[in-house]
Design a protein around this motif. Sequence first.
Motif, PDB file in Angstrom:
ATOM      1  N   ALA A 336       0.865  -1.175   0.000  1.00 27.57           N
ATOM      2  CA  ALA A 336       0.000   0.000   0.000  1.00 27.57           C
ATOM      3  C   ALA A 336       0.904   1.229   0.000  1.00 27.57           C
ATOM      4  CB  ALA A 336      -0.904  -0.014   1.222  1.00 27.57           C
ATOM      5  N   ASN A 337       0.297   2.418  -0.022  1.00 28.42           N
ATOM      6  CA  ASN A 337       1.082   3.662  -0.047  1.00 28.42           C
ATOM      7  C   ASN A 337       2.199   3.563  -1.077  1.00 28.42           C
ATOM      8  OD1 ASN A 337      -0.548   4.800   1.839  1.00 28.42           O
ATOM      9  ND2 ASN A 337       0.713   4.201   3.568  1.00 28.42           N
ATOM     10  N   ARG A 338       3.471   3.682  -0.629  1.00 31.16           N
ATOM     11  CA  ARG A 338       4.570   3.580  -1.590  1.00 31.16           C
ATOM     12  C   ARG A 338       5.400   2.326  -1.381  1.00 31.16           C
ATOM     13  NH1 ARG A 338       5.584   8.515  -4.335  1.00 31.16           N
ATOM     14  NH2 ARG A 338       4.120  10.089  -3.634  1.00 31.16           N
ATOM     15  N   GLN A 339       4.804   1.343  -0.773  1.00 31.92           N
ATOM     16  CA  GLN A 339       5.549   0.100  -0.549  1.00 31.92           C
ATOM     17  C   GLN A 339       5.853  -0.616  -1.864  1.00 31.92           C
ATOM     18  OE1 GLN A 339       2.579  -1.320   2.507  1.00 31.92           O
ATOM     19  NE2 GLN A 339       4.372  -2.508   3.077  1.00 31.92           N
ATOM     20  N   GLN A 340       6.978  -1.348  -1.870  1.00 30.59           N
ATOM     21  CA  GLN A 340       7.325  -2.161  -3.033  1.00 30.59           C
ATOM     22  C   GLN A 340       7.689  -3.560  -2.554  1.00 30.59           C
ATOM     23  OE1 GLN A 340      10.263  -0.129  -5.677  1.00 30.59           O
ATOM     24  NE2 GLN A 340      10.413   1.315  -3.989  1.00 30.59           N
ATOM     25  N   ALA A 341       7.215  -4.536  -3.283  1.00 32.81           N
ATOM     26  CA  ALA A 341       7.595  -5.914  -2.967  1.00 32.81           C
ATOM     27  C   ALA A 341       8.002  -6.626  -4.239  1.00 32.81           C
ATOM     28  CB  ALA A 341       6.428  -6.650  -2.302  1.00 32.81           C
ATOM     29  N   ASP A 342       9.102  -7.338  -4.178  1.00 40.67           N
ATOM     30  CA  ASP A 342       9.501  -8.229  -5.256  1.00 40.67           C
ATOM     31  C   ASP A 342       9.712  -9.561  -4.560  1.00 40.67           C
ATOM     32  OD1 ASP A 342      11.186  -9.716  -7.165  1.00 40.67           O
ATOM     33  OD2 ASP A 342      11.297  -7.816  -8.254  1.00 40.67           O
ATOM     34  N   THR A 343       8.734 -10.427  -4.672  1.00 41.74           N
ATOM     35  CA  THR A 343       8.777 -11.647  -3.878  1.00 41.74           C
ATOM     36  C   THR A 343       8.195 -12.815  -4.662  1.00 41.74           C
ATOM     37  OG1 THR A 343       8.198 -12.627  -1.737  1.00 41.74           O
ATOM     38  CG2 THR A 343       6.576 -11.160  -2.710  1.00 41.74           C
ATOM     39  N   GLY A 344       8.578 -13.998  -4.265  1.00 41.02           N
ATOM     40  CA  GLY A 344       8.135 -15.204  -4.956  1.00 41.02           C
ATOM     41  C   GLY A 344       8.916 -16.380  -4.425  1.00 41.02           C
ATOM     42  N   THR A 345       9.225 -17.321  -5.273  1.00 42.61           N
ATOM     43  CA  THR A 345       9.865 -18.531  -4.786  1.00 42.61           C
ATOM     44  C   THR A 345      10.685 -19.186  -5.892  1.00 42.61           C
ATOM     45  OG1 THR A 345       9.429 -20.672  -3.719  1.00 42.61           O
ATOM     46  CG2 THR A 345       7.888 -19.978  -5.406  1.00 42.61           C
ATOM     47  N   LYS A 346      11.511 -20.135  -5.490  1.00 43.06           N
ATOM     48  CA  LYS A 346      12.202 -20.980  -6.461  1.00 43.06           C
ATOM     49  C   LYS A 346      11.950 -22.418  -6.056  1.00 43.06           C
ATOM     50  CE  LYS A 346      16.280 -18.901  -6.437  1.00 43.06           C
ATOM     51  NZ  LYS A 346      17.730 -18.702  -6.453  1.00 43.06           N
ATOM     52  N   THR A 371       5.477  -7.227  -7.193  1.00 44.20           N
ATOM     53  CA  THR A 371       6.023  -8.100  -8.222  1.00 44.20           C
ATOM     54  C   THR A 371       6.101  -9.532  -7.721  1.00 44.20           C
ATOM     55  OG1 THR A 371       7.366  -6.319  -9.122  1.00 44.20           O
ATOM     56  CG2 THR A 371       8.045  -8.560  -9.679  1.00 44.20           C
ATOM     57  N   TYR A 372       5.571 -10.452  -8.507  1.00 46.71           N
ATOM     58  CA  TYR A 372       5.817 -11.864  -8.238  1.00 46.71           C
ATOM     59  C   TYR A 372       6.957 -12.310  -9.143  1.00 46.71           C
ATOM     60  CZ  TYR A 372       5.702 -16.867  -8.501  1.00 46.71           C
ATOM     61  OH  TYR A 372       6.088 -18.186  -8.486  1.00 46.71           O
ATOM     62  N   ARG A 373       7.967 -12.935  -8.544  1.00 46.28           N
ATOM     63  CA  ARG A 373       9.075 -13.464  -9.327  1.00 46.28           C
ATOM     64  C   ARG A 373       9.281 -14.904  -8.873  1.00 46.28           C
ATOM     65  NH1 ARG A 373      12.889 -10.534 -11.823  1.00 46.28           N
ATOM     66  NH2 ARG A 373      12.196  -8.696 -10.675  1.00 46.28           N
ATOM     67  N   GLY A 374       9.069 -15.820  -9.762  1.00 48.43           N
ATOM     68  CA  GLY A 374       9.170 -17.215  -9.355  1.00 48.43           C
ATOM     69  C   GLY A 374       9.900 -18.038 -10.394  1.00 48.43           C
ATOM     70  N   ALA A 375      10.644 -19.014  -9.922  1.00 46.36           N
ATOM     71  CA  ALA A 375      11.340 -19.896 -10.849  1.00 46.36           C
ATOM     72  C   ALA A 375      10.998 -21.338 -10.539  1.00 46.36           C
ATOM     73  CB  ALA A 375      12.845 -19.682 -10.746  1.00 46.36           C
ATOM     74  N   VAL A 376      10.702 -22.089 -11.589  1.00 48.07           N
ATOM     75  CA  VAL A 376      10.529 -23.537 -11.441  1.00 48.07           C
ATOM     76  C   VAL A 376      11.581 -24.175 -12.327  1.00 48.07           C
ATOM     77  CG1 VAL A 376       9.009 -25.500 -11.790  1.00 48.07           C
ATOM     78  CG2 VAL A 376       8.067 -23.307 -11.029  1.00 48.07           C
ATOM     79  N   LYS A 377      12.450 -24.962 -11.689  1.00 49.43           N
ATOM     80  CA  LYS A 377      13.550 -25.560 -12.438  1.00 49.43           C
ATOM     81  C   LYS A 377      13.456 -27.071 -12.264  1.00 49.43           C
ATOM     82  CE  LYS A 377      18.499 -24.859 -12.784  1.00 49.43           C
ATOM     83  NZ  LYS A 377      18.977 -23.988 -13.812  1.00 49.43           N
ATOM     84  N   VAL A 378      13.393 -27.783 -13.379  1.00 51.41           N
ATOM     85  CA  VAL A 378      13.346 -29.247 -13.313  1.00 51.41           C
ATOM     86  C   VAL A 378      14.640 -29.768 -13.921  1.00 51.41           C
ATOM     87  CG1 VAL A 378      12.118 -31.326 -14.022  1.00 51.41           C
ATOM     88  CG2 VAL A 378      10.835 -29.235 -13.483  1.00 51.41           C
ATOM     89  N   LEU A 379      15.460 -30.410 -13.113  1.00 57.30           N
ATOM     90  CA  LEU A 379      16.739 -30.911 -13.605  1.00 57.30           C
ATOM     91  C   LEU A 379      16.543 -32.215 -14.368  1.00 57.30           C
ATOM     92  CD1 LEU A 379      19.232 -30.095 -10.725  1.00 57.30           C
ATOM     93  CD2 LEU A 379      18.273 -28.641 -12.494  1.00 57.30           C
TER      94      LEU A 379
END
Lengths: 481, 256
Positions: A336-346, A371-379
């Motif tokens: 809210a207000n001027r908050q910033q989030a860049d979050t997610g998962t790997k 921002t949602y930032r997520g990575a799915v990595k399948v070896l």
Amino acid sequence: MKPDATPLDDLANREYKYGFVTPIESETFPPGLDEEVVRGISARKGEPEWMLDWRLRAFRHWSGMREPRWANLKFPRIDYGAIIYFAAPRTRSRPGSLDEVDPELRRTYEKLGIPLREQEALAGVAVDAVFDSVSVATTFQDKLSELGIVFCSFSRAVREHPELVRRYLGSVVPPTDNFFAALNSAVFSDGSFCFVPRGVRCPMELSTYFRINAANTGQFERTLIVVEEGAHVSYLEGCTAPIRDENQLHAAVVELVALDDASIRYSTVQNWYPGDREGRGGIYNFVTKRGKCAGRRSKISWTQVETGSAITWKYPSCILLGDESVGEFHSVALTANRQQADTGTKMIHVGRNTRSTIVSKGISAGLGQNTYRGAVKVLRGAAGARNHSRCDSMLIGDRCGAHTFPYIDVANATSTVEHEASVSKIGEDQIFYCRQRGISPEDAVSMIVHGFCTEVFRELPMEFAVEAQKLLQVSLEGSVG
Amino acid sequence: MLEIRNLHASVQGNEILRGLDLAVGAGEVHAIMGPNGSGKSTLAGVLAGRDSYEIRAGSVSYLGRDLLAMAPEERAREGVFLAFQYPVEIPGVRNVHFLKAALNAIRKHRGLEELDALDFLSLLREKMKVVEMDEALLQRPVNEGFSGGEKKRNEILQMAVLDPRLAILDETDSGLDIDALRVVASGVNALRAPDRSILVVTHYQRLLDYIVPDRVHVLLDGRIVRSGGRELALELEARGYGWIEGPSGAKPPAGH
Ligand SMILES: Nc1ncnc2c1ncn2[C@@H]1O[C@H](COP(=O)(O)OP(=O)(O)OP(=O)(O)O)[C@@H](O)[C@H]1O
Ligand SMILES: [Mg+2]
């Protein structure tokens, strides 16, 4: 006809009710960071040589690193030379029993709703209270130790369980992992340690309650949780800080290790001071959280409700090493207000038939950027791996933003990876419908947002779910009318 | 109860209501009929306080108060209920939770004690009988995935629970099967009382076989152009709207 402004026009100031400062003397180092400071912290804590060496290696590595700038976050350069790297409440060294905790500290935690006397504590929750990165009290230790469970401050674990700490510290998040993890590894002052031995189901929720108090001080805690074969623990983490005009850096590291058939549920309600309406002050929250499903059928589940901080940068992740191991990530992030989030998962699938689930709910109001930032990595070896991801964003008003960056990298053809995403604007229609039934616009927004997050709240332990719901409501106050 | 005088309302610069007059007395049931796009839902929205309309002129008095000066939730708490032509979905919010929040907001405003879960459930059970609604719908998110008929029944259930003084039903009968139509009608009839008024917007005289209105009005081009008893509805059914003169004196174009 405008009896009142449109309910979504504006996001006014939200009340932050944890913004008080505890009048307590603290011992602080002078600002700035060099090898001497690292040695000083280690000496101050009476650490063994291996611990100091570990810190120094991390420090040397960090000295050659640059602050990452790839996240979708805007903030001025952090002056690492102006930060104080160690602050501790000046009380008798470490209280021998809970009754000896400094009354001022006790009052602080009472105000925050965390009683430190066991008879007053929430039934079934053991607490490690961390004040300015120093553990000041841990409840129910005796009861837990009867079961072989170790739950104590990190410093104490270094003294009393060096073999466990040496074995697992940095085994999930190496000290060189990233800029903030390296910094933390060099200067971390305290945190929580938890060990659940083979076959034991921890009978109570364990929790760490982090409180920042001192000004101009960076906060660097470390949490390490190790759960042996067939054991289980549910862990909660809460955080608050006073209202201050300047930004404060918080760079924590959390490492989880689950062996064969072990499961860890880690829940966070993050409510660091978010800054004011104009974006003055607030915590810069740069956190590295990672779990390793080291055995067969191990399970690690992250649930986070992120409503605080001026900036949030965190990606609680799972390394799915063991065959059939399971990783989960459930997240609500509100800006809210001027908050910033860049979050997610790997989610990193290494073992066969590993499974992961990602549910992310981002809510932006005011001028917030989410921002949602997520990575799915399948070896290559992860035959039969499966992932399902869902990222939903909700916008309240039209000056905020939602962004989604999913990265998918699949090297095994027998795996399935599914990603769904949606963006919705909280509807004037929905709010009008609620108001037509007598519900105030504030309650309407909070109800609609709560409905949007309901799936994630279901993952939280009971008391926490109620807490999270209240928090969301407070955080949204003023986002209407 | 309700007195509307010379009401002019526009949406995005288009005048939809153009000098509408209507009076509904306490205890009365009035039906409003009129071709598609004539302004029926606009009227309902203006009365409920939807803020996308601009009121250019006119007044609305409700129980002696200036209705247009009240916020939507205040109108609701003072007893104005609108059964929506298109009920809104609220994902993740359980129907039963929504209804309880609404009822308690209204009770609080009226100086009554808020109902606890138990009392609320017993009230709800009783009202559910009237609408013959499947209990499973209570636990589902508000209107989400409800069939058209289920949504309309849900509106009637809300009306029964919230106990309004002025109920406005906007085409609650559209898209209903015969059984559901009976249910809606009995919901409305159960509400009939000397201190309550009901405004029914409908396209079909069939509904008026079940809910016998005191007055029938024809809304055309933003004005009430004709009012009469229930026989007016029968006449409309037989002859359509073509024979009624619009406010400008011109007949509406065919197929309007
Ligand atoms: N947001 C809007 N923007 C532009 N025009 C609008 C808007 N809302 C309504 N209108 C117009 O106002 C007129 C009246 O609409 P309204 O919904 O009141 O009709 P109605 O009598 O309820 O019709 P129906 O029988 O089809 O439900 C229509 O021509 C409609 O297109
Ligand atoms: Mg209509």
